[in-house]
Write an enzyme that holds these catalytic residues in place. Structure first.
Site, PDB file in Angstrom:
ATOM      1  N   ASP A  56      -6.688  -6.867   9.132  1.00 41.79           N
ATOM      2  CA  ASP A  56      -6.301  -6.749   7.722  1.00 41.79           C
ATOM      3  C   ASP A  56      -6.550  -8.047   6.954  1.00 41.79           C
ATOM      4  OD1 ASP A  56      -5.520  -4.141   7.955  1.00 41.79           O
ATOM      5  OD2 ASP A  56      -3.385  -4.496   7.607  1.00 41.79           O
ATOM      6  N   ASP A  57      -6.538  -7.912   5.622  1.00 39.70           N
ATOM      7  CA  ASP A  57      -6.571  -9.048   4.685  1.00 39.70           C
ATOM      8  C   ASP A  57      -7.884  -9.820   4.714  1.00 39.70           C
ATOM      9  OD1 ASP A  57      -3.955  -8.275   4.252  1.00 39.70           O
ATOM     10  OD2 ASP A  57      -3.102  -9.857   5.491  1.00 39.70           O
TER      11      ASP A  57
END
Length: 347
Positions: A56-57
């Site tokens: 993620d991110d």
């Protein structure tokens, strides 16, 4: 005495014969390769679990990007989720192209600034400084009826558009930063935007073993249980819009310092059991997504989504996840548990 005449075939016939011979040779080689692949497949044990490991991110900062790429190249993740309103989103998209990393959209309504220009000056989604309300602030604004769902829709559509501009294609999957996509009302808008763009996969954060997890602090356990409740309530909405998700979800109990080989083993076994109990046809693989957050700690004031990096991003916990995911013992665990790592587009 009879003389034998040597008749040379026309060039066209010679060329046709040579072409035919070459074609037959190529077909024989192709069949031989297919036979070898089939034999190799028969020798390989059938996987019990197809696992998407999503970093993620992606795009949050250059050091996050580098850690995620290093993790992908080491085989620690198979998929990434891009924050298009983050400081290093363009760099992240370019890295995904260069290394052929499967990529989806990490739709963000809680951190940083909006992508939609009409919402950047004033909207129900932002505070007086023009920033989103934050993980808990977004939820509080939603509960008090202060959020305009039309503006939520405008921002989600703007983020899909930005994703396409950055990557050149629609996302393979779409989920929500800090799980905002499963919140009441938001999930209906989210599902409609996904359906309109024919984005097939999302994340439903219902983790087997969450309630019996012994190592989560009380405040996190309480928050994750609420996320799970919202996710369960989202299933009908997603299903009505033709949106799919894996049989099981992992990642809440293995985040940051809680990631370890024993904890991953527990999560994988619980996911397999939950998938089989959930009605996966006999002989079919259970599917699951493992959410992870690998990276190198962000430098202060470098990166983020408009207001600098948060504490988790600057902490050593990101690098801890990266180190664990790259360990040979994790690859050995996946092999032992008959787990095949894949991307959403392979499901």
């Amino acid at each position: 005495m009879r003389r034998c005449l040597h008749v040379t075939p026309p060039p066209q016939l010679i060329s046709a014969a040579a072409g035919s011979s070459l074609y037959l040779n190529r077909m024989s080689e192709k069949r031989a390769l297919q036979d070898m692949e089939e034999q190799e497949t028969r020798r390989m044990p059938q996987p019990r679990l197809l696992l998407v490991i999503t970093g993620d991110d992606f795009g949050y900062c250059p050091r996050r990007n580098q850690g995620i790429v290093d993790c992908f190249l080491a085989g620690g993740i198979s998929n990434v989720s891009l924050l298009v309103n983050a400081a290093a989103a363009k760099e992240a998209a370019d890295l995904a192209k260069r290394h052929q990393i499967p990529i989806g959209l990490h739709a963000n309504l809680s951190e940083g600034t909006p992508v939609c220009q009409m919402l950047q000056k004033s909207s129900s989604l932002t505070d007086q400084r023009g920033f989103f309300h934050g993980k808990m602030g977004f939820r509080q604004s939603l509960e008090s009826g202060q959020l305009c769902m039309k503006q939520v829709e405008m921002e989600l559509r703007a983020q899909v558009k930005r994703f396409v501009e950055l990557t050149g294609h629609l996302p393979d999957h779409m989920d929500g930063h800090q799980h905002v996509h499963v919140l009441p009302e938001v999930r209906d808008v989210f599902a409609q935007v996904m359906s309109d763009h024919r984005i097939r996969f999302t994340r439903v954060p219902v983790e087997p073993g969450l309630h019996s997890c012994q190592w989560l602090p009380e405040h996190l356990h309480s928050f994750y249980c609420q996320v799970e409740k919202d996710a369960l309530d989202s299933m009908a909405v997603f299903r009505q819009n033709g949106i799919r998700w894996p049989d099981a979800y992992l990642g809440l109990t293995t985040m940051g310092q809680n990631m370890s080989v024993p904890h991953l083993q527990r999560a994988l076994r619980l996911a397999l059991a939950a998938g089989q109990m959930g009605g996966t046809p006999g002989g079919a693989c259970v599917t699951a997504e493992l959410m992870v957050h690998p990276g190198y700690p962000s430098h202060p004031q470098e990166g983020g989504c408009g207001d600098g990096p948060d504490d988790f991003s600057q902490s050593p916990e990101r690098q801890h996840e990266l180190s664990v995911l790259k360990e040979p013992s994790v690859a050995a665990l996946l092999s032992q548990e008959k787990v095949q790592v894949c991307a959403f587009k392979d499901l």
